[in-house]
Design an enzyme around this catalytic site. Structure first.
Site, PDB file in Angstrom:
ATOM      1  N   ASP A  34      -2.758   4.659  10.298  1.00 38.29           N
ATOM      2  CA  ASP A  34      -1.658   3.722  10.065  1.00 38.29           C
ATOM      3  C   ASP A  34      -2.085   2.325  10.497  1.00 38.29           C
ATOM      4  OD1 ASP A  34       1.067   2.365  10.296  1.00 38.29           O
ATOM      5  OD2 ASP A  34       1.698   4.394   9.775  1.00 38.29           O
ATOM      6  N   ASN A  81       0.370   9.266   2.065  1.00 32.43           N
ATOM      7  CA  ASN A  81       1.788   8.975   2.261  1.00 32.43           C
ATOM      8  C   ASN A  81       2.063   7.494   2.499  1.00 32.43           C
ATOM      9  OD1 ASN A  81       4.662   9.568   3.427  1.00 32.43           O
ATOM     10  ND2 ASN A  81       3.558   8.535   5.083  1.00 32.43           N
ATOM     11  N   SER A 133       7.683   9.102  -5.858  1.00 33.85           N
ATOM     12  CA  SER A 133       9.112   8.833  -5.671  1.00 33.85           C
ATOM     13  C   SER A 133       9.875   9.214  -6.928  1.00 33.85           C
ATOM     14  CB  SER A 133       9.316   7.338  -5.401  1.00 33.85           C
ATOM     15  OG  SER A 133      10.697   7.039  -5.403  1.00 33.85           O
ATOM     16  N   TYR A 146       6.700  -1.220  -7.740  1.00 29.52           N
ATOM     17  CA  TYR A 146       6.730   0.064  -7.026  1.00 29.52           C
ATOM     18  C   TYR A 146       6.705   1.231  -8.012  1.00 29.52           C
ATOM     19  CZ  TYR A 146       8.410   3.769  -3.904  1.00 29.52           C
ATOM     20  OH  TYR A 146       8.541   4.933  -3.185  1.00 29.52           O
ATOM     21  N   PRO A 176      10.222  12.274  -3.474  1.00 34.95           N
ATOM     22  CA  PRO A 176      11.514  12.322  -2.773  1.00 34.95           C
ATOM     23  C   PRO A 176      12.546  11.436  -3.466  1.00 34.95           C
ATOM     24  CG  PRO A 176       9.719  11.551  -1.314  1.00 34.95           C
ATOM     25  CD  PRO A 176       9.236  11.480  -2.732  1.00 34.95           C
ATOM     26  N   SER A 177      13.817  11.634  -3.047  1.00 40.50           N
ATOM     27  CA  SER A 177      14.893  10.713  -3.425  1.00 40.50           C
ATOM     28  C   SER A 177      14.840   9.533  -2.454  1.00 40.50           C
ATOM     29  CB  SER A 177      16.222  11.464  -3.326  1.00 40.50           C
ATOM     30  OG  SER A 177      17.302  10.640  -3.676  1.00 40.50           O
TER      31      SER A 177
HETATM   32  N1  LIG Z   1      12.008   6.423   2.464  1.00 43.91           N
HETATM   33  C1  LIG Z   1      12.298   6.597   1.194  1.00 43.91           C
HETATM   34  O1  LIG Z   1      13.448   6.446   0.775  1.00 43.91           O
HETATM   35  C2  LIG Z   1      11.237   7.045   0.215  1.00 43.91           C
HETATM   36  C3  LIG Z   1      11.636   7.570  -0.999  1.00 43.91           C
HETATM   37  C4  LIG Z   1      10.678   7.975  -1.929  1.00 43.91           C
HETATM   38  C5  LIG Z   1       9.342   7.845  -1.612  1.00 43.91           C
HETATM   39  N2  LIG Z   1       8.976   7.310  -0.411  1.00 43.91           N
HETATM   40  C6  LIG Z   1       7.561   7.173  -0.137  1.00 43.91           C
HETATM   41  O2  LIG Z   1       7.267   7.892   1.046  1.00 43.91           O
HETATM   42  C7  LIG Z   1       6.222   7.219   1.754  1.00 43.91           C
HETATM   43  C8  LIG Z   1       6.678   6.964   3.178  1.00 43.91           C
HETATM   44  O3  LIG Z   1       7.894   6.219   3.166  1.00 43.91           O
HETATM   45  P1  LIG Z   1       8.651   5.925   4.554  1.00 43.91           P
HETATM   46  O4  LIG Z   1      10.039   5.561   4.225  1.00 43.91           O
HETATM   47  O5  LIG Z   1       8.367   7.021   5.508  1.00 43.91           O
HETATM   48  O6  LIG Z   1       7.891   4.601   5.004  1.00 43.91           O
HETATM   49  P2  LIG Z   1       7.754   3.972   6.465  1.00 43.91           P
HETATM   50  O7  LIG Z   1       7.725   2.491   6.300  1.00 43.91           O
HETATM   51  O8  LIG Z   1       8.721   4.585   7.413  1.00 43.91           O
HETATM   52  O9  LIG Z   1       6.297   4.471   6.902  1.00 43.91           O
HETATM   53  C9  LIG Z   1       5.181   4.066   6.168  1.00 43.91           C
HETATM   54  C10 LIG Z   1       4.044   3.888   7.132  1.00 43.91           C
HETATM   55  O10 LIG Z   1       2.912   3.480   6.358  1.00 43.91           O
HETATM   56  C11 LIG Z   1       2.226   2.490   7.086  1.00 43.91           C
HETATM   57  N3  LIG Z   1       1.456   1.646   6.183  1.00 43.91           N
HETATM   58  C12 LIG Z   1       1.927   0.770   5.248  1.00 43.91           C
HETATM   59  N4  LIG Z   1       0.906   0.123   4.681  1.00 43.91           N
HETATM   60  C13 LIG Z   1      -0.232   0.608   5.240  1.00 43.91           C
HETATM   61  C14 LIG Z   1      -1.601   0.316   5.080  1.00 43.91           C
HETATM   62  N5  LIG Z   1      -2.035  -0.617   4.212  1.00 43.91           N
HETATM   63  N6  LIG Z   1      -2.500   0.988   5.835  1.00 43.91           N
HETATM   64  C15 LIG Z   1      -2.088   1.928   6.740  1.00 43.91           C
HETATM   65  N7  LIG Z   1      -0.799   2.239   6.942  1.00 43.91           N
HETATM   66  C16 LIG Z   1       0.118   1.581   6.198  1.00 43.91           C
HETATM   67  C17 LIG Z   1       3.315   1.690   7.794  1.00 43.91           C
HETATM   68  O11 LIG Z   1       2.814   0.979   8.922  1.00 43.91           O
HETATM   69  C18 LIG Z   1       4.301   2.786   8.174  1.00 43.91           C
HETATM   70  O12 LIG Z   1       4.084   3.276   9.465  1.00 43.91           O
HETATM   71  C19 LIG Z   1       5.894   5.959   0.954  1.00 43.91           C
HETATM   72  O13 LIG Z   1       4.789   6.209   0.118  1.00 43.91           O
HETATM   73  C20 LIG Z   1       7.135   5.745   0.133  1.00 43.91           C
HETATM   74  O14 LIG Z   1       6.883   5.039  -1.065  1.00 43.91           O
HETATM   75  C21 LIG Z   1       9.891   6.917   0.509  1.00 43.91           C
END
Ligand SMILES: NC(=O)c1ccc[n+]([C@@H]2O[C@H](COP(=O)([O-])OP(=O)(O)OC[C@H]3O[C@@H](n4cnc5c(N)ncnc54)[C@H](O)[C@@H]3O)[C@@H](O)[C@H]2O)c1
Length: 241
Positions: A34, A81, A133, A146, A176-177
């Site tokens: 991360d 992720n 997503s 996105y 995911p949703s």
């Molecule tokens: N939360 C949602 O509603 C949702 C829905 C559908 C899909 N997603 C996908 O799930 C994944 C996680 O989402 P989340 O809500 O847990 O996000 P989040 O922001 O809680 O966590 C993402 C993590 O990725 C890290 N990150 C971002 N860019 C980075 C980089 N260049 N190098 C290393 N680390 C990096 C961030 O520091 C963070 O800790 C993403 O791919 C997102 O697109 C999320």
């Protein structure tokens, strides 16, 4: 059976932390990667390799993989992720906005998987899981880069699945949703976003990170070797493939 090892990107918080902790709970040795330090993940996992760096930086990725191999000697599972999901009107989207989303959401999974593949091949068994997503189906108007990046990642999933099948490696995506993570609550979920998405789901509650865990474990399971190139839509019936 030898202990399996897994790399989870974006493991500091949100879905990534949930996945890292769930895999550790199933006996995996886990590395998290991360931009940020990962104290809350590390404190829940006994034998954890914490990599801090940018997964869209090829040098950081190569160094990170070297550290994993130094510590664990092998790698079996990669969960791509880490991702960003900025919302902005299309007309205001700059080329830099576009490139950042593509770098983190699409190029980074390529870099991480490419660096990991020799180790999965050497193990003769592997699982690559890409987090996409359901927005690729619902197509929200303020998330054009996105949605394009996640559709790209679905294409990557399909073609890579064919490329690496001879090595005993599967590649799948999970969609995911809208999930209750701190980032989503601060951004896309604010101002009624969660309520809107919930109203479009058949399942009438907000999705939690824990709701994705059983699908991840299914995809990485020993018995899931015939599941590859697929996108599993775990979106509470908000959209249909
Ligand atoms: N939360 C949602 O509603 C949702 C829905 C559908 C899909 N997603 C996908 O799930 C994944 C996680 O989402 P989340 O809500 O847990 O996000 P989040 O922001 O809680 O966590 C993402 C993590 O990725 C890290 N990150 C971002 N860019 C980075 C980089 N260049 N190098 C290393 N680390 C990096 C961030 O520091 C963070 O800790 C993403 O791919 C997102 O697109 C999320």
């Amino acid at each position: 059976m030898e202990t399996r090892t897994a790399l989870v990107t974006g493991a500091a918080q949100g879905l990534g932390r949930e996945f890292a902790v769930a895999l550790a709970g199933r006996g995996y040795r886990v590395a998290g990667f991360d931009l940020e330090p990962q104290p809350e993940t590390a404190e829940q996992i006994l034998d954890y390799v914490e990599l801090v760096g940018d997964v869209s930086d090829p040098v950081a990725v190569e160094e990170g993989l070297e550290r994993i191999i130094e510590r664990f000697g092998t790698l079996h599972v990669v969960v791509n992720n880490a991702g960003v999901y900025p919302a902005k009107p299309f007309e205001e989207t700059t080329p830099e906005d576009w490139r950042r989303v593509m770098r983190v959401n699409l190029e980074a999974p390529f870099l991480v998987t490419r660096a990991a593949l020799p180790h999965l091949k050497a193990a003769g068994w592997g699982r690559v899981v890409n987090i996409v997503s359901a927005a690729v189906l619902t197509a929200p108007p303020t998330m054009v880069p996105y949605v394009a990046s996640k559709m790209g990642l679905i294409g990557f999933t399909r073609s890579l699945a064919a490329a690496v099948a001879p090595y005993g490696v599967t590649v799948n995506a999970i969609a995911p949703s809208m999930v209750r993570t701190a980032t989503a609550e601060r951004t896309v979920g604010a101002d009624g976003g969660f309520e809107f998405v919930r109203s479009r789901q058949a399942v009438e509650r907000t999705q939690e990170p824990a709701d994705l865990v059983s699908t991840l474990l299914y995809v990485v399971d020993e018995g899931s070797g015939f599941l590859t190139g697929q996108t599993l839509n775990v979106s509470g019936g908000s959209a249909y493939l």
